[in-house]
Design an enzyme around this catalytic site. Structure first.
Site, short mmCIF file in Angstrom:
data_model
loop_
_atom_site.label_atom_id
_atom_site.label_comp_id
_atom_site.label_asym_id
_atom_site.label_seq_id
_atom_site.Cartn_x
_atom_site.Cartn_y
_atom_site.Cartn_z
N ASP A 16 28.89 -15.34 3.56
CA ASP A 16 29.10 -16.28 3.47
C ASP A 16 28.39 -17.75 4.13
O ASP A 16 27.63 -18.54 4.87
CB ASP A 16 30.45 -16.90 3.98
CG ASP A 16 31.58 -16.70 5.24
OD1 ASP A 16 30.63 -15.27 6.02
OD2 ASP A 16 32.42 -16.80 5.83
N GLY A 105 42.62 -8.72 8.82
CA GLY A 105 41.42 -9.13 8.15
C GLY A 105 41.76 -9.84 6.98
O GLY A 105 41.34 -10.33 5.49
N SER A 108 44.50 -15.04 8.90
CA SER A 108 46.32 -15.36 8.60
C SER A 108 45.89 -16.35 10.13
O SER A 108 46.71 -17.71 9.99
CB SER A 108 46.99 -14.16 9.94
OG SER A 108 46.53 -13.88 11.13
N ASP A 149 36.75 -17.79 4.52
CA ASP A 149 37.95 -17.82 4.89
C ASP A 149 38.77 -19.09 3.69
O ASP A 149 39.73 -19.43 3.25
CB ASP A 149 38.71 -17.80 6.11
CG ASP A 149 38.35 -16.22 6.41
OD1 ASP A 149 37.07 -15.08 5.55
OD2 ASP A 149 38.09 -15.89 7.32
N TYR A 198 29.90 -9.95 15.87
CA TYR A 198 30.46 -10.98 14.75
C TYR A 198 29.45 -12.15 15.07
O TYR A 198 28.16 -11.67 14.37
CB TYR A 198 31.88 -11.48 14.54
CG TYR A 198 32.26 -12.78 12.86
CD1 TYR A 198 32.42 -12.60 11.75
CD2 TYR A 198 31.23 -14.21 13.13
CE1 TYR A 198 32.26 -13.16 10.73
CE2 TYR A 198 31.02 -14.89 12.55
CZ TYR A 198 31.95 -14.24 10.83
OH TYR A 198 31.61 -15.35 10.19
C1 GLA Z 1 35.22 -12.86 9.15
C2 GLA Z 1 35.02 -14.71 8.96
C3 GLA Z 1 33.93 -14.63 7.38
C4 GLA Z 1 33.22 -14.76 6.89
C5 GLA Z 1 34.30 -12.53 7.18
C6 GLA Z 1 33.13 -11.62 6.74
O1 GLA Z 1 36.33 -13.02 7.73
O2 GLA Z 1 35.70 -15.67 8.70
O3 GLA Z 1 33.70 -16.37 7.75
O4 GLA Z 1 31.91 -13.96 7.98
O5 GLA Z 1 34.45 -12.33 8.15
O6 GLA Z 1 32.53 -11.60 4.99
#
Ligand code: GLA
Length: 341
Positions: A16, A105, A108, A149, A198
């Site tokens: 994303d 994941g 929330s 998300d 991340y």
């Molecule tokens: C988390 C982040 C999203 C996305 C996912 C991995 O959920 O909030 O923006 O990058 O990881 O796909």
């Protein structure tokens, strides 16, 4: 009273933030925020079913991040970020009820932010809502997340999976087939180190883009030109994952569940080997799920580094086999909405 679902990502992770593709479901699980404005108050006060302490935020909180970072308890930072961005005309009192597991994941935090923004009176289309809540997420914890998300939670449709184009922010829908179900299973490991790793992955993707341009437009041949082997692997995940999302949408829409499952399995391998966001506990769970008779495919879902795996299977296969482990049957539900006002 407003409700926002959680989301589970079926395929398309870590795509994303380079404007790539993902395919997700909005869940029946989510967060409900009830709120009453009080013109005499300057404070937004919220209690929560999943938190011991009340969040209490002044209406005039600064939006540069420093006052938000100083808020306690920790969850009140989400409230602080939303209040700083919305600047409601008065204070008020509310309560939060959630049946989403935290740190699994399933988004929330984004679910809470979207429900809160709506409960505080924001009215806008789903893209504006998603953008606003992505800014809130960044402001609350300096977490450089993409928009997957928030866009999934804003756009859910009952009985449907969504293809999310995180570049154009267009969402298209695929009816979820009756012959399959989606099961979410927890690895038993919470996502603790996620933020640092991340950010590092984001930077590595940005480094790849300096060499070959936007990853969402790149081919595997372009990826082959990247000089650093680590950056090359990161880019290979993103480029191949975008292609898998397209193929997965076609397979699910056309009822080819075997093909859809194979793509999920390939996605897991790519996330584990090229993007390196899996953990032994997640690999073990995914590998076991993939061997169960009637399971089409399985993969880690979301940011990785712990959290959940997602499996696509024939209906009724996994429920009894997952006893003793936290698990949830995903029922594709509607997006964030006002329940009553
Ligand atoms: C988390 C982040 C999203 C996305 C996912 C991995 O959920 O909030 O923006 O990058 O990881 O796909």
């Amino acid at each position: 009273m407003a409700f926002a679902p959680g989301r589970v990502n079926l395929i398309g992770d870590h795509t994303d933030y380079t404007g790539g593709l993902a395919m997700a479901l909005a869940l029946q699980l989510g967060t409900e925020v009830s709120y009453r404005a009080d013109p005499a108050s300057e404070l937004i006060e919220l209690s929560s079913s999943s938190e011991d302490e009340v969040a209490c935020v002044p209406r005039s909180i600064g939006s540069d991040g420093s006052e938000i970072a100083a808020l306690s308890p920790r969850w009140s930072r989400y409230v602080g970020a939303v209040v700083a961005l919305l600047r409601p005309e008065s204070g008020g009192v509310g309560s939060v009820v959630s049946d989403l597991p935290i740190g699994a994941g399933l988004s929330s935090s984004a679910s809470f932010e979207l429900a809160l923004v709506l409960a505080l009176g924001y009215r806008g289309d789903s893209v504006s809502l998603a953008r606003l809540c992505q800014r809130a997420e960044h402001l609350a914890f300096d977490a450089p997340t993409g928009i997957l998300d928030q866009l999934a939670i804003a756009s859910g449709r009952e009985g449907h999976a969504m293809v999310l184009d995180c570049g154009s922010l267009e969402v298209s829908y695929v009816a979820f087939p009756d012959e399959a179900e989606v099961m979410i299973a927890h690895s038993g490991v919470g996502r603790t180190v996620a933020t640092t790793a991340y950010s590092e992955r984001r930077q590595q993707c940005a480094a790849a883009e300096v060499e070959i341009g936007p990853l969402r437009l790149a081919s595997l041949a372009d990826v082959g030109k990247i000089s650093d082997p680590l950056i090359r692997r990161r880019a290979r995940h993103v480029v191949s994952e975008n292609a898998r999302v397209r193929d997965f949408a076609a397979a699910l829409g056309g009822g080819d569940l075997q093909a859809a499952g194979v793509l999920m399995n390939e996605s897991h391998t790519s996330l584990a080997r090229d993007f390196e966001v899996s953990l032994p506990a997640l690999d073990e769970l995914v590998e076991w799920l993939q061997t169960v008779e009637g399971v089409f495919g399985a993969r880690l879902s979301g940011a990785g580094f712990g959290g959940c795996a997602v499996a696509l299977s024939r209906p009724g296969i996994l429920q009894s086999q997952l006893e003793g482990r936290d698990h949830w049957l995903a029922q594709p539900g509607s997006g964030a909405h006002i329940r009553y006002s």
